[in-house]
Every structure is written in C-alpha cells, then in structure tokens.
Motif scaffolding. Structure first.
Motif, PDB file in Angstrom:
ATOM      1  N   ILE A 152       1.375  -1.886   0.043  1.00  0.00           N
ATOM      2  CA  ILE A 152      -0.145  -0.222  -0.085  1.00  0.00           C
ATOM      3  C   ILE A 152       0.840   0.868   0.161  1.00  0.00           C
ATOM      4  CG2 ILE A 152      -1.405   1.461   1.601  1.00  0.00           C
ATOM      5  CD1 ILE A 152      -2.926  -1.220   0.489  1.00  0.00           C
ATOM      6  N   SER A 153       0.792   2.035  -1.042  1.00  0.00           N
ATOM      7  CA  SER A 153       1.512   2.948  -0.734  1.00  0.00           C
ATOM      8  C   SER A 153       0.869   4.436  -1.018  1.00  0.00           C
ATOM      9  CB  SER A 153       2.458   3.347  -2.319  1.00  0.00           C
ATOM     10  OG  SER A 153       3.417   2.904  -2.590  1.00  0.00           O
ATOM     11  N   VAL A 154       1.322   5.808  -0.304  1.00  0.00           N
ATOM     12  CA  VAL A 154       0.323   6.470  -0.418  1.00  0.00           C
ATOM     13  C   VAL A 154       0.938   8.423  -1.584  1.00  0.00           C
ATOM     14  CG1 VAL A 154       0.110   8.826   1.011  1.00  0.00           C
ATOM     15  CG2 VAL A 154      -0.751   6.555   2.089  1.00  0.00           C
ATOM     16  N   ALA A 155       0.528   9.037  -2.256  1.00  0.00           N
ATOM     17  CA  ALA A 155       0.517   9.237  -3.770  1.00  0.00           C
ATOM     18  C   ALA A 155       0.429  10.475  -3.621  1.00  0.00           C
ATOM     19  CB  ALA A 155       1.250   8.979  -4.471  1.00  0.00           C
ATOM     20  N   GLY A 156       0.516  12.373  -3.744  1.00  0.00           N
ATOM     21  CA  GLY A 156      -0.479  13.056  -3.747  1.00  0.00           C
ATOM     22  C   GLY A 156       0.623  13.985  -3.755  1.00  0.00           C
ATOM     23  N   LEU A 157      -0.246  15.165  -4.408  1.00  0.00           N
ATOM     24  CA  LEU A 157      -0.190  17.340  -4.729  1.00  0.00           C
ATOM     25  C   LEU A 157      -0.481  17.420  -3.770  1.00  0.00           C
ATOM     26  CD1 LEU A 157      -1.265  16.998  -8.262  1.00  0.00           C
ATOM     27  CD2 LEU A 157       1.380  16.241  -6.944  1.00  0.00           C
ATOM     28  N   LEU A 158       0.489  18.760  -3.399  1.00  0.00           N
ATOM     29  CA  LEU A 158      -0.076  19.378  -2.060  1.00  0.00           C
ATOM     30  C   LEU A 158       0.225  20.957  -2.278  1.00  0.00           C
ATOM     31  CD1 LEU A 158       0.839  16.463  -0.666  1.00  0.00           C
ATOM     32  CD2 LEU A 158       2.246  18.174   1.420  1.00  0.00           C
TER      33      LEU A 158
ATOM     34  N   TYR B 103      -3.997  19.651   0.955  1.00  0.00           N
ATOM     35  CA  TYR B 103      -3.539  18.238   0.013  1.00  0.00           C
ATOM     36  C   TYR B 103      -4.708  17.744  -0.191  1.00  0.00           C
ATOM     37  CZ  TYR B 103      -5.089  15.298   4.727  1.00  0.00           C
ATOM     38  OH  TYR B 103      -5.677  14.849   5.617  1.00  0.00           O
ATOM     39  N   PHE B 104      -4.466  16.190  -1.162  1.00  0.00           N
ATOM     40  CA  PHE B 104      -5.251  15.348  -2.010  1.00  0.00           C
ATOM     41  C   PHE B 104      -4.221  14.316  -2.154  1.00  0.00           C
ATOM     42  CE2 PHE B 104      -7.363  13.844  -4.932  1.00  0.00           C
ATOM     43  CZ  PHE B 104      -8.620  14.018  -4.959  1.00  0.00           C
ATOM     44  N   LEU B 105      -4.642  13.486  -1.113  1.00  0.00           N
ATOM     45  CA  LEU B 105      -3.527  12.640  -1.476  1.00  0.00           C
ATOM     46  C   LEU B 105      -4.495  11.443  -1.992  1.00  0.00           C
ATOM     47  CD1 LEU B 105      -1.651  12.289   2.728  1.00  0.00           C
ATOM     48  CD2 LEU B 105      -1.355  13.186  -0.245  1.00  0.00           C
TER      49      LEU B 105
ATOM     50  N   VAL C 131      -6.776  11.451  -9.356  1.00  0.00           N
ATOM     51  CA  VAL C 131      -5.782  12.757  -8.388  1.00  0.00           C
ATOM     52  C   VAL C 131      -6.291  13.283  -9.002  1.00  0.00           C
ATOM     53  CG1 VAL C 131      -4.193  13.930  -7.429  1.00  0.00           C
ATOM     54  CG2 VAL C 131      -4.112  11.344  -6.817  1.00  0.00           C
ATOM     55  N   TYR C 132      -5.028  14.146 -10.832  1.00  0.00           N
ATOM     56  CA  TYR C 132      -5.800  14.754 -12.062  1.00  0.00           C
ATOM     57  C   TYR C 132      -6.638  15.135 -11.912  1.00  0.00           C
ATOM     58  CZ  TYR C 132      -2.823  17.347 -15.315  1.00  0.00           C
ATOM     59  OH  TYR C 132      -2.853  18.702 -16.218  1.00  0.00           O
ATOM     60  N   GLU C 133      -7.752  14.751 -12.615  1.00  0.00           N
ATOM     61  CA  GLU C 133      -8.863  14.689 -12.656  1.00  0.00           C
ATOM     62  C   GLU C 133      -9.622  15.642 -11.932  1.00  0.00           C
ATOM     63  OE1 GLU C 133     -12.681  12.800 -13.768  1.00  0.00           O
ATOM     64  OE2 GLU C 133     -11.157  11.392 -14.347  1.00  0.00           O
ATOM     65  N   TYR C 134      -8.981  15.074 -10.609  1.00  0.00           N
ATOM     66  CA  TYR C 134     -10.305  15.711  -9.082  1.00  0.00           C
ATOM     67  C   TYR C 134      -9.656  17.406  -9.693  1.00  0.00           C
ATOM     68  CZ  TYR C 134     -13.308  12.390  -7.102  1.00  0.00           C
ATOM     69  OH  TYR C 134     -13.797  11.447  -6.743  1.00  0.00           O
ATOM     70  N   LEU C 135      -8.456  17.769  -9.952  1.00  0.00           N
ATOM     71  CA  LEU C 135      -7.795  19.155  -9.620  1.00  0.00           C
ATOM     72  C   LEU C 135      -8.415  19.725 -10.958  1.00  0.00           C
ATOM     73  CD1 LEU C 135      -3.939  18.337  -7.705  1.00  0.00           C
ATOM     74  CD2 LEU C 135      -6.421  18.691  -6.709  1.00  0.00           C
TER      75      LEU C 135
ATOM     76  N   PHE D  59      -4.917  24.884  -8.391  1.00  0.00           N
ATOM     77  CA  PHE D  59      -4.635  24.313  -9.156  1.00  0.00           C
ATOM     78  C   PHE D  59      -4.317  24.447 -10.474  1.00  0.00           C
ATOM     79  CE2 PHE D  59      -8.447  21.866  -6.563  1.00  0.00           C
ATOM     80  CZ  PHE D  59      -7.735  22.083  -5.590  1.00  0.00           C
ATOM     81  N   ALA D  60      -5.034  25.703 -10.573  1.00  0.00           N
ATOM     82  CA  ALA D  60      -4.539  26.563 -12.690  1.00  0.00           C
ATOM     83  C   ALA D  60      -2.961  26.850 -12.374  1.00  0.00           C
ATOM     84  CB  ALA D  60      -5.658  26.945 -12.561  1.00  0.00           C
TER      85      ALA D  60
END
Length: 968
Positions: A559-565, A631-633, A648-652, A737-738
């Motif tokens: 199990i891994s965790v990734a995201g953008l802050l 954060y969005f992880l 993740v990219y679609e949501y953002l 985000f943009a």
C-alpha cells in the motif's frame, strides 16, 4: 507463537481453544482460570508493543452512571499502592503508548499498551491491584470526588460538583447524545441499554455510597472478569501475576452476571426528545430524525459487516441511490446510514438532519419504499463486488497497522461480554456468503428492514427553553438542599468543615514511601531509539517544467500514498475560508467527465482512499516559520498507482462546482459545532493563540468560530450565499490548481513511486511560486464563546519561543500530573486540565469540562509561584524523563514512519534534530523548571497572557473576566 495444546495448564489457566484471524495475520487463544472461572484471551499479533486489558460485564440498572463512577474511582488508590492517584504517578515513571479505562453500555475495561516489557509488568501489577483491591471501597472521599458531593457556594447556598457529574453535564447538553439516549430507550425498553451508562446528572446525584459499594461487589468479581494479552511477551511472569491476584480473592457469593437477554421485538414510532438551540438559528429545519432496525440476535457478526457494505452502496454519497431518494423528497438536507455495533443486538440506523418533526413518518416511508424497489429489481452485482473487494483491502490496510492487537482486544471483549464467548468476525466472509446466495444482500434487507418487527423512530427537536428548564430544576433542588441544611442546627457549618477537610485531603502530598513503592523505570533502563530516516527532497520532471518533490521509499506492505500539496500561506483570510470549504468538498464533487457516483465507482475499482485536508507544521511563531498545505492524496495498492494518479489529476483540473452537490455538502454544521464544543479547550486555546502569532492567526482562519458562523449562515440560507461560495471556490481552484506549482509527496515502494513519477511526467501544472501572505493578529482582549452548557473550557496562552520546546514539554508533563491535577481536577471537579507546548513556542493552559471559571484562572496565574516552590528533585526529574521518552519510542509501521518523516519536514526538523531533542530530554535539570517559571511570571507581569473561554453564558458573565463575549 506459543506451542500450547488444548488442555494444557499454565499457571492456573487451562487452554480451551485456538483460533486464527487470517485477515489480520494473527491467532488467538482462549484460556480459563481453573480456580475462579475468569476468562483470558491471548493474541500472538506482534506490533512491536504489548497490550493488557481486564474487563467486566457491567449492565446498568438505572441512570446513575454507577459503573462510570466505579471506573474512575478504582484508579484512585489501592491496598498495595496507597496513593491518591497511582496511575498519575505511574504515567510519570513508565514507558507507555496508551493507558485508559472506558465504560460502555454493557462493559467496562481497563487497558494499557507499552513497548517495554518491564514497564508492561509494572503497569499490569498496579492495574490488577487497583481493579480488585480499590481504596474506594473503604474511603468515601474518593466516591465524593469522582461521583458527586454538595459544597458551600460562598453565599449561604450549595452547589453540586464531582468529576463524573460535571463530565456528564457537558454530554447531556449535546443533541447527538440526547438523541442516542432516547433512541436506546425506545429500541431496548426492557434491557440495560435503555439507561445512560455514563450517567444522567439528575440521577448521578441520587447515587449513594452504599449502592456504589454494593454494585462493585456484584460485578467486579473474578468469575465475571475477562483478561486480554497480546504481543511478544514471556507469559510465565504475566500469567503467574494474574493467577496470584485471582487466587487470593475471596470466592464471591451467588452467580456472576449473565449476558443480557435478547430484547423482545418492539415497535416504537413516536419517540421525541428536545435539545437547546442557539439563539441565532431557526427552529424550522433543525430537527434530527433517526429510524433504526435491530439486526437479529447478534450471533452472526458477518451480517453487521454486510450492512456496513450496504451502507456504502446505498448512502455513501449524495448521489448514492438511497441518499438520492431521501434528499429528492425535500424533507431534509443531510442523510446517512450506518451500523451501530456496540450492542448485544446490532442496530442499522438511518439518520436525517436539517428536517422537521412532521417529516418523521415520511422519512421512514421513503426508506422502505426505495428498499422495496432494490429488493424487487436486485442490486448491481458489479458494484457489490467492488465494495467487497474494497472491504478486503480495508482489512489489508488494517493488518499493516501497529494497532491490530488493540483492535483484536476490542472485538474479543465485546463478543465475550455480549455473547458469553469470543469470536472475532472474519472480514473476508462476506464474499463467501454472496457466492453461496446471489440474493444474500437483498434477503438481508427484506428480513431485517422491510419485514422488521423491531424498530424505532425518533425526533430530536430544537427548543429555546430546554436548557433553562433543566437549570431551573437544578437550582430548585440546590435551594431545597440548602434549606434542608439550614433547618438543621449546625448542618451547614458541618458541610463547610467537611469540604475543607476534603480539599485538604485532595491537596495533601502522598506519603513519599508509598510513592517509592510504586514500580518504576529509570533513565538508565531506556535504550536510545535508532536514528530514523528523513524524506528525500528533490524534483519530478513534468510536462514543460519540474515540480518539487518529497518522498519516503520503503516496502509498506503493498500500500502506498501519493499526492499533491498546494501552499496555503499565500492566501488571505477570505481565501482560507474557501480553502477550508474546498478541503471538505473536493473528493465529493463531480468532474467534467464523471458524476459523483461514477467517481465513487472508480475509487472502488482502484480500492483508493482520497483524503483531503490541511497539513501544517511550524518551527516558530512568525509567518516565515510555518508551512501549510492543502493536500489531495491517494492511498492505493501499489499496482494501481498509475490509474490513481490520473484520478487525482482529474479531480484537481476538472472539478465541477455543482450547485446541488454543494447544497448537500454544506447543509449541516452540527458535526463541526459538536467538535468545537466537545474539543472546547482546543477551540478556546486557538482563539487565544490568534492574538500571539501568525501561526495562531492562520489556524483561527482555518478552523475558528468565524468559520463556523459563515458555514452556519450558508447552511441556513444556501441560495442566498451559493453564488459567493461558488465564485470563491472557482477563484481558489484557479489560484491553486491552475497557476500554483504544487509539491509532490510520496510514501511507499520504489515500484509504486516509479509509476507515480511516470504519470506526473505527462501532466501539466502551474508554474507560479508562492508568495506568503501575513495575516493580521487578533486583538488581545479576553474573549468568550457562549454555548448551552453547564461546564466550561478555559484557556490561557503565552508565547515562549525563547525556551527550548523539549523543556516546555517536560515541564508541562510535571504540571499536568501535580499542580493542575490537584487544583483543577481533584479539588475543582473539572474533568481535566493541562499545560501544552507547541513545537513553535506557544504555551497553553487549559481546563476541560470545568464547573469553574474565575477559580481556574486564579490557578493559572499562581502557576509560576507554585512551580518555584515545588521544584522537582533529581528522582522526580528522572521519572519525568522516562515518561517523556515514551513519545520517542512509539512503535510505527513503515507507512506511519513515512508520515512521521513528512511531519518533521513540515516542522522544519530532521532526524538529527530528533536525536538532539532526545539528548536534551535526558539532560533536563532543575534549572529548566526555574527558567519556565521565571518566563511565565515575566509574561504575567507584562500582561502578555491571553485568555479565552468557551462555556455557559451565565458563568462567563458572572466571572467578569471577559471583554468580548459572543455566541458560538
């Protein structure tokens, strides 16, 4: 793993059974103490820590909360450890992860967790003596302190106080607590569940000391005891000690309490209870509705698991089918569905907020009509399979935690108490049931909901007067008690003398010989933890540019965790409000390509968790000293990282600010309000801290009372505020985000990281560098927030950035377990009080569920003088060093170690800094305590302490301490 065979005898215990928990990578054994019949369960799950618990079946017979009071009282000294608070002393001299006692509606258990076997044995010895030989049975003063007592009010009258009495006054004021209690009375009118196990304040004050002792004798008996051990322990010493204690007990008279019988089916459609509404809110549209069905006799725990899966299918989002049907009817704005599994008979509950009393029956009809259609037409098999797959991944995540031993304990003890035997549910069994019967879920709905003969419907209705009516009843009782005392010559004077003697007893120091007899560790017994790892700081090449990156690579169990802050220090106060709204809403909104339900399905296919929120860290009080990120992880199995990155990219980049979805998401602030009141000490401290530092100003803008007020206005008039909300969110999405260059975060395996990095390489992000915004500090006036409550939450804050943070933590540890415990909890009757120290230099003095205000602030102000006259000596400082070291020896999974490394990075600290902190702890001396006292005295003299309180309007105004008073 033990090599025990069925029938083996081990230190007075006979091995009865061995079981396996494959989804948790563990086994457990059931043993029975041959002399007394006490049960013991052992789990071989090795989390790097050991768990001990002793519990009892405790079935209330009224609302006096007697088992809650016993739970508190047995920890106030025992035959072998004659201290007023042995566990407070034990916490100062032991390495422990957690230590607590909990009263449930049908059981009470006492537990601790430690990673050190010597500390484990020490605490077990003290716990066993406390539970089976408490001084509370012979010392009435303990009962009076913990339960209730009358005391002079200084004006010829009396007031009622007691730790549990004051605690439950707070609980009784909360709408959710009142709804829960009323609903239980309807569902279980013949069983102990109809009573408030914590106690109703009006009933607590009727409990006599004699009844307290008699109840203890009937329930705290060895043949009603159940023990639990887990972890890598030696067994001989532990089992021998438990056997010694049990074998030394007298054989109790009569039979032990049996598991509660089943409640005969009842139908109760007309329940109602009232709660106090804030003056700023309308009564219309603020009723809570609850419809529940009992799920059989509790003998098939997989059925409760199946209904948990059904709850996600039917009501996980506003677009889920049952949610959609309820909300479309226009009878409420916030619907949820869940299983309440803490009962002998599990309960399926449907809840609707922001409704009105007359909608109750219509609410039930919509649920039944919609479920009939599902039973007739069948549920979507693919979605059910995805939910079952996801449930199994949840079990997999759970198996990677270091809290599995504790989780097993909760499950086994609940089953033992309720059923007379223990069985931990198999998290994987639902798939088998569906394979055996394709209509398994439909038949469960039909059996337990559509054809239910055991259900209840309750309305929790807002009132403008219920709090005043309760207060008037209490005042009348207190007046009658005062009149009774004054009618008896010398009785009031005798009460004054008794309370003076009680306070003298509570504040008197313990016998040094008794303190020395308490088992303890010394700093020499502690092994310095190895140096941990930091995150790796770098960059990732994306389309057209690079973005900064932090990563922590390790094998984290698949199990891994990734995201953008996204940096939030660039935002002003208004923008931070919308950032808070976005963090709450983002994962529940549609995108340009997919609806909410489609996105939910996609998350299920990926077995993804999509957490959003604030990540915050600071090393100082100035704006330049802290980090704050939205954060969005994504937390996913390694093999699904590529698809998760695309999600993740679609949501953002494609989020749609759908008006209807936003209406639902921001329809109800009851949960936020309850959290602010329940965490009243933190709420008040945050309000005070906003006057001291840019960090405090930021935290107040993120989660302060103004946020609640704006969200409440939005909930009460969404149409009037929706345009501003959508415009604010749209501008924020564009800014973050943009245009902003994000920070990549990753914790997990190298293979999953490679997939994450490849995915980002094909994506385009903003390029703007963040420019920090300095938020204005609040004025330093003493501030008060009023709520419908009979107790208060006091806070006083200081900025002590010049003192080492570790020093303040050690001093806080000392004060919490001495001065604050004695003056505010023991003498003052508050549920708790603490000194806290942040890594960035803010010191907070707080009280929790406190019947006093002015007296508590006087205690706060006397702290420097008390500390200077009660400086700890070498032996006591050694004890404080031992307990403080517990925070550095907390067992962690590899994933948790990654999160800890990220938090250090956010604080601007490294693994080397952590080792330096440990060295500072080990070299603490008396001079550090003197420096703390001097610094606080100086700030008091300069008038630089900032006060804030949350509590009842009447006591706040009577204190005369606050210049700025407003309703929360």
């Amino acid at each position: 793993m033990p090599t025990w065979n069925i029938g083996d005898c081990l230190h007075g215990f006979r091995v009865e059974r061995k079981n396996i928990l494959p989804h948790l990578n563990a086994h457990y054994w059931n043993l029975t103490h041959e002399k007394t019949g006490a049960a013991l369960y052992y789990s071989d799950r090795d989390d790097g820590q050991m768990v001990f618990s002793v519990g009892f079946r405790t079935l209330p017979e009224d609302d006096t909360g007697v088992f809650h009071i016993i739970e508190h009282s047995v920890l106030d000294g025992s035959e072998s450890f004659r201290l007023k608070q042995p566990f407070v002393n034990l916490m100062k001299t032991s390495l422990f992860v957690s230590l607590n006692a909990v009263t449930f509606p049908d059981k009470t258990f006492y537990y601790f967790i430690s990673s050190d076997e010597r500390a484990f044995m020490n605490m077990m010895t003290v716990y066993l003596d406390a539970v089976f030989h408490p001084l509370a049975l012979s010392d009435r003063r303990i009962f009076e302190k913990e339960a209730w007592h009358l005391e002079p009010d200084g004006e010829g009258g009396v007031r009622c106080s007691g730790v549990v009495f004051n605690e439950m006054q707070d609980s009784d004021s909360q709408p959710a607590s009142r709804l829960y209690a009323q609903h239980n009375r309807q569902l279980f009118p013949d069983l102990h569940y109809r009573f408030i196990s914590g106690g109703d304040p009006a009933a607590i004050r009727t409990l006599s000391y004699e009844r307290f002792r008699e109840t203890y004798a009937r329930f705290y008996r060895p043949d009603n005891a159940v023990f639990y051990l887990s972890g890598k322990i030696g067994f001989d010493e532990e089992l021998s000690e438990i056997d010694r204690v049990l074998s030394g007990l007298q054989t109790p008279q009569g039979t032990p309490p049996a598991p509660a019988p089943l409640q005969a089916p009842v139908v109760s459609p007309d329940g109602a209870v009232y709660y106090q509404l804030n003056s700023s809110e309308p009564t219309e549209g603020n009723t809570l509705l609850k419809f529940s069905c009992v799920l059989g006799d509790g003998s098939r725990p997989e059925e409760a698991l199946a209904f948990s899966v059904l709850g996600r299918y039917l009501a996980e989002t506003p677009e889920s089918p049952l949610s959609r049907a309820v909300l479309a009817a226009g009878i409420g704005l916030d619907f949820s569905m869940g299983v309440m599994g803490g009962y002998r008979q599990p309960v399926l509950s449907f809840d609707l907020c922001k409704s009105d009393p007359e909608n109750a029956e219509r609410f039930r009809e919509i649920i039944l009509d919609t479920l009939r259609l599902f039973v007739r037409d069948g549920l979507n098999r693919e979605r059910l399979q995805n939910l079952i797959n996801d449930h199994e991944v949840i079990c997999r995540r759970q198996s990677l935690s270091v809290r599995v031993g504790f989780t097993i304990m909760e499950s086994l003890l609940r089953s033992h108490v309720q059923l007379g035997d223990a069985a931990a549910p198999d998290g994987m069994i639902i798939r088998e049931r569906l394979a055996e019967n394709p209509r398994y879920f439909e038949e469960l709905i039909e059996k337990y909901v559509l054809n239910s003969d055991h259900w209840a419907l309750t309305r929790c209705i807002p009132s403008r007067t219920v709090a005043e009516e309760k207060r008037a009843a209490t005042d009348a009782w207190l007046a009658s008690e005062a009149q009774r005392l004054h009618a008896i010559p010398g009785a009031y004077e005798a009460l004054e003398a008794h309370i003076a003697a009680l306070n003298e007893y509570l504040l008197a120091p313990d016998d040094p010989a008794a303190v020395a007899a308490l088992p303890h560790l010394s700093p020499a017994d502690i092994a310095i933890p190895p140096v941990c790892r930091d995150v790796e700081v770098g960059s990732i090449r994306t389309e057209g540019q690079s973005i900064p990156s932090i990563r922590y690579l390790d094998e984290t169990g698949g199990i891994s965790v990734a995201g953008l802050l996204f940096d939030l220090t660039t935002l002003n106060e208004d923008e931070l409000f919308y950032a808070r709204c976005l963090s709450d809403a983002l994962a529940d909104l549609p995108t340009e390509r997919h609806s909410v339900e489609q996105l939910s399905d996609r998350g299920l296919e990926l077995n993804a968790l999509l957490p959003t929120g604030l990540w915050f860290g600071a090393r100082g009080t100035a704006a330049a000293d802290f980090n704050a990120y939205l954060y969005f992880l994504v937390n996913v199995p390694d093999e699904k990282m590529t698809d998760a990155a695309a999600l993740v990219y679609e949501y953002l980049t494609e989020v749609v600010l759908d008006r209807a979805v936003l209406r639902h998401l921001f329809s109800n602030t009851a949960f936020l309000r309850a959290n602010m009141i329940g965490g009243g000490s933190a709420t008040a401290l945050r309000l005070a801290e906003a006057s001291l530092s840019e960090v405090g100003a930021f935290l107040k803008a993120w989660n302060g009372p103004e946020v609640l007020h704006r969200l409440t206005a939005l909930a009460n008039d969404f149409d009037g505020h929706a345009d501003a909300l959508i415009a604010g969110l749209r501008a924020l999405c564009d800014k973050l985000f943009a245009r902003q260059r994000p920070l990549s975060l990753f914790i997990g395996s190298a293979e999953a990281y490679a997939a994450w990095e490849r995915s980002l390489a094909a994506l385009r992000f903003g390029a703007a560098e963040p420019v920090r915004t300095v938020l204005p500090l609040a004025d330093r006036r003493a501030k008060a927030l009023t709520v419908p409550s009979e107790v208060n939450y006091c806070a006083q804050a200081y900025c002590l950035a010049d003192l080492p943070a570790v020093t303040t933590v050690l001093v806080a540890n000392y004060l919490n377990n001495t001065y604050f415990w004695d003056e505010i909890r023991a003498k003052g009757g508050a549920y708790g009080a603490s000194v806290s120290a942040t890594p960035y230099g803010v010191i907070g003095l707080t009280s929790f569920r406190d019947p006093h205000i002015a007296d508590t602030y006087a205690v706060f102000d006397r702290l420097p003088d008390w500390l200077e006259s009660h400086l700890p000596q070498t032996e006591e400082i050694d004890s404080l060093i031992v307990s403080t070291m517990s925070r550095y020896l907390y067992p962690q999974s590899k994933l948790e170690a990654g999160y800890a490394a990220v938090r250090r990075w956010l604080d601007g600290r490294t693994a080397a800094d952590l080792q330096a902190e440990i060295r500072e702890v080990l070299h603490t001396n008396t001079a550090d305590f003197i420096a703390f006292a001097d610094a606080l005295r100086t700030l008091n003299r300069r008038g630089e302490a900032v006060r804030a309180v949350l509590g009842g309007d009447k006591p706040i105004r009577a204190s005369g301490l606050f210049e700025d008073i407003s309703e929360l």
